[in-house]
Scaffold this motif. Structure first.
Motif, mmCIF file in Angstrom:
data_model
loop_
_atom_site.group_PDB
_atom_site.id
_atom_site.type_symbol
_atom_site.label_atom_id
_atom_site.label_comp_id
_atom_site.label_asym_id
_atom_site.label_seq_id
_atom_site.Cartn_x
_atom_site.Cartn_y
_atom_site.Cartn_z
ATOM 1 N N ALA A 231 0.817 -1.220 0.000
ATOM 2 C CA ALA A 231 0.000 0.000 0.000
ATOM 3 C C ALA A 231 0.846 1.264 0.000
ATOM 4 O O ALA A 231 0.403 2.318 -0.460
ATOM 5 C CB ALA A 231 -0.940 -0.005 1.206
ATOM 6 N N ASP A 232 2.094 1.159 0.465
ATOM 7 C CA ASP A 232 2.956 2.338 0.534
ATOM 8 C C ASP A 232 3.470 2.768 -0.832
ATOM 9 O O ASP A 232 4.026 3.859 -0.976
ATOM 10 C CB ASP A 232 4.149 2.052 1.467
ATOM 11 C CG ASP A 232 4.975 0.848 1.025
ATOM 12 O OD1 ASP A 232 4.435 0.001 0.287
ATOM 13 O OD2 ASP A 232 6.140 0.757 1.423
ATOM 14 N N ALA A 233 3.298 1.933 -1.837
ATOM 15 C CA ALA A 233 3.950 2.216 -3.115
ATOM 16 C C ALA A 233 2.992 2.251 -4.298
ATOM 17 O O ALA A 233 3.432 2.263 -5.432
ATOM 18 C CB ALA A 233 5.023 1.145 -3.369
ATOM 19 N N THR A 234 1.691 2.290 -4.030
ATOM 20 C CA THR A 234 0.744 1.978 -5.095
ATOM 21 C C THR A 234 0.055 3.170 -5.735
ATOM 22 O O THR A 234 -0.593 3.011 -6.769
ATOM 23 C CB THR A 234 -0.358 1.053 -4.548
ATOM 24 O OG1 THR A 234 -1.046 1.717 -3.476
ATOM 25 C CG2 THR A 234 0.231 -0.250 -4.044
ATOM 26 N N GLY A 235 0.139 4.358 -5.164
ATOM 27 C CA GLY A 235 -0.710 5.465 -5.593
ATOM 28 C C GLY A 235 -0.623 5.793 -7.065
ATOM 29 O O GLY A 235 -1.632 5.833 -7.770
ATOM 30 N N ARG A 236 0.586 6.047 -7.559
ATOM 31 C CA ARG A 236 0.721 6.441 -8.961
ATOM 32 C C ARG A 236 0.276 5.326 -9.894
ATOM 33 O O ARG A 236 -0.406 5.567 -10.906
ATOM 34 C CB ARG A 236 2.176 6.816 -9.262
ATOM 35 C CG ARG A 236 2.346 7.601 -10.567
ATOM 36 C CD ARG A 236 3.807 7.752 -10.946
ATOM 37 N NE ARG A 236 4.335 6.521 -11.505
ATOM 38 C CZ ARG A 236 4.183 6.172 -12.792
ATOM 39 N NH1 ARG A 236 3.505 6.944 -13.618
ATOM 40 N NH2 ARG A 236 4.695 5.045 -13.236
ATOM 41 N N PHE A 237 0.651 4.098 -9.565
ATOM 42 C CA PHE A 237 0.301 2.968 -10.436
ATOM 43 C C PHE A 237 -1.213 2.819 -10.548
ATOM 44 O O PHE A 237 -1.757 2.660 -11.642
ATOM 45 C CB PHE A 237 0.929 1.681 -9.908
ATOM 46 C CG PHE A 237 0.715 0.492 -10.808
ATOM 47 C CD1 PHE A 237 1.628 0.205 -11.808
ATOM 48 C CD2 PHE A 237 -0.399 -0.316 -10.670
ATOM 49 C CE1 PHE A 237 1.433 -0.875 -12.651
ATOM 50 C CE2 PHE A 237 -0.611 -1.391 -11.510
ATOM 51 C CZ PHE A 237 0.314 -1.677 -12.509
ATOM 52 N N LEU A 238 -1.898 2.859 -9.408
ATOM 53 C CA LEU A 238 -3.350 2.701 -9.441
ATOM 54 C C LEU A 238 -4.013 3.841 -10.216
ATOM 55 O O LEU A 238 -4.995 3.628 -10.935
ATOM 56 C CB LEU A 238 -3.905 2.628 -8.022
ATOM 57 C CG LEU A 238 -3.527 1.385 -7.215
ATOM 58 C CD1 LEU A 238 -4.168 1.444 -5.829
ATOM 59 C CD2 LEU A 238 -3.927 0.103 -7.920
ATOM 60 N N THR A 239 -3.478 5.045 -10.089
ATOM 61 C CA THR A 239 -4.030 6.181 -10.833
ATOM 62 C C THR A 239 -3.901 5.960 -12.337
ATOM 63 O O THR A 239 -4.835 6.246 -13.113
ATOM 64 C CB THR A 239 -3.317 7.475 -10.417
ATOM 65 O OG1 THR A 239 -3.527 7.696 -9.013
ATOM 66 C CG2 THR A 239 -3.844 8.667 -11.199
ATOM 67 N N GLU A 240 -2.755 5.440 -12.779
ATOM 68 C CA GLU A 240 -2.573 5.144 -14.196
ATOM 69 C C GLU A 240 -3.513 4.027 -14.650
ATOM 70 O O GLU A 240 -4.036 4.060 -15.772
ATOM 71 C CB GLU A 240 -1.116 4.761 -14.476
ATOM 72 C CG GLU A 240 -0.112 5.866 -14.206
ATOM 73 C CD GLU A 240 -0.330 7.095 -15.080
ATOM 74 O OE1 GLU A 240 -0.667 6.938 -16.264
ATOM 75 O OE2 GLU A 240 -0.163 8.225 -14.559
#
Length: 394
Positions: A231-240
């Motif tokens: 969960a600490d590394a997912t923000g940009r990937f999920l947005t894309e």
């Protein structure tokens, strides 16, 4: 009747495969108990009646998201796996002496289970919930292999039998690999005591409240999940990912698992459904594709249902598992750190519309189901218990 003591780390992907095996053994009349540093998590996954014996241990390490490759591996071992083993060892020893198992079933990353069993003279089996370590992943990087071996020798001197010499990741008695050569590939290790039983898929009732009516049968459903430990590394990937789906909203919709709250959710969105947790097994029965981090558990559950994948490995064993998916023809790999909506969209178009990937996923599905899963693993454990039981008690 035999007794089986399962020793697992407090990690969902390592507990879930063991749950089905333990349930099968219990259904056959055997005694089953667990040692886990998070009894609440264990009971949530295995059921509230699970017999969990007390054990200490640190919470899973929150690693800096930028760590990759050997640095991430070093951090995982020094920051979590080795301290976990030392903390668990007294509880594992007490549990073994109290429960008196015929066999200890030790997860491949719960080193305390193997080392304590070896020290007490108990037969033990390895539960290999990822096939990465079974494919010679460190053969080309001997410095890493030597470093890992040295750390395990030091750990044995502290919590095990200093005279022992067995690698706690690989039982000489029985190694249960929750995969098959069709996925693990031709380099997967073989041996009389190594058994590829395929995924252990236990019934996991879907939590109430999922809006099944939201799914549009006229569009392909894509499940997007990066596991519970990233969960600490997912923000940009999920947005894309969301952007890629919106560009294809006429033919695709997505269910996004977002436990970290990285993506803004809208209650009336008809194209993207964002939830902290999703009923993954039930969704996979309806999914057209899965976008994931190449976690072994998620990959195997997807392929159990014959669903092709877009894999974006982050660290640890994930690059190895991602390579297995691609080599088997069951998916497409994208770069986690540099992915764009355009690249993700192209990868989705490939796995959704080019039949070769679905055909390959179907081939692995057939191999998985033929391997036997939890019942096959339970039978192997029963045989180990019978073969190693003192003759006067047989």
């Amino acid at each position: 009747m035999s007794g089986f003591l399962f020793v697992v780390p407090p990690l969902v992907g390592h507990i879930n495969p063991a749950v089905g095996v333990a349930a099968e053994l219990a259904a056959r009349g055997h005694r089953v108990a667990w040692v886990c540093a998070d009894p609440g998590l264990l009971r949530r996954l295995a059921g509230p009646e699970a017999d969990v014996l007390p054990c200490a241990g640190p919470a899973p390490a929150a690693r800096p998201p930028e760590l990759r490759g050997p640095e991430a591996l070093k951090y995982l071992w020094e920051g979590y796996l080795l301290p976990l083993a030392e903390a668990m060892a007294p509880g594992v020893r007490a549990a073994a002496q109290d429960f008196r198992p015929d066999v200890v079933v030790a997860d491949q990353q719960a080193f305390a289970g193997a080392l304590v069993a070896e020290h007490l003279g108990l037969p033990w089996a390895t539960s290999a919930t990822t096939s990465a370590e079974l494919t010679g992943v460190y053969d080309g990087i001997p410095k890493v292999a030597d470093w890992l071996g040295a750390r395990l020798d030091e750990l044995r001197a502290r919590i095990g039998d200093p005279a022992g010499d067995t690698d706690p990741r690989f039982s000489p008695h029985l190694l249960l690999a929750f995969s098959t050569p069709e996925l693990a590939g031709p380099s997967a290790v073989r041996g009389d005591h190594i058994h590829y039983v395929g995924p252990s898929i236990a019934d996991r009732p879907a939590a109430p409240g999922f809006p099944w009516e939201w799914l549009d049968p006229a569009r392909a459903t894509v499940l997007v999940t990066l596991g519970t430990a990233n969960a600490d590394a997912t923000g940009r990937f999920l947005t894309e990912c969301v952007g890629a789906v919106r560009e294809r909203a006429d033919r695709v919709q997505a269910v996004v698992a977002d436990p970290g709250g990285a993506v803004e959710a809208s209650g009336d969105d008809k194209d993207v459904l964002v939830l902290p947790y999703v009923p993954q097994p039930a969704l996979l029965e309806r999914a057209g594709a899965v976008v994931c981090h190449a976690g072994h558990n998620t990959v195997c559950e997807a392929l159990w249902h014959g669903v092709p994948l877009v894999v974006a490995p982050i660290r640890d064993d994930q690059p190895v598992v991602a390579a297995q998916v691609v080599d088997a023809g069951a998916g497409v790999r994208v770069r986690f750190g540099r992915v764009t909506a355009a690249r993700l969209g192209a990868a989705l178009d490939t796995v959704l519309h080019e039949p070769a990937h679905r055909t390959a996923a179907g081939r692995i599905r057939a191999a998985f189901r033929a391997a036997g899963g939890a019942p096959a693993a339970a039978t192997r454990l029963e045989r180990l218990a019978a073969d190693t039981r003192p003759e006067e008690t047989r």
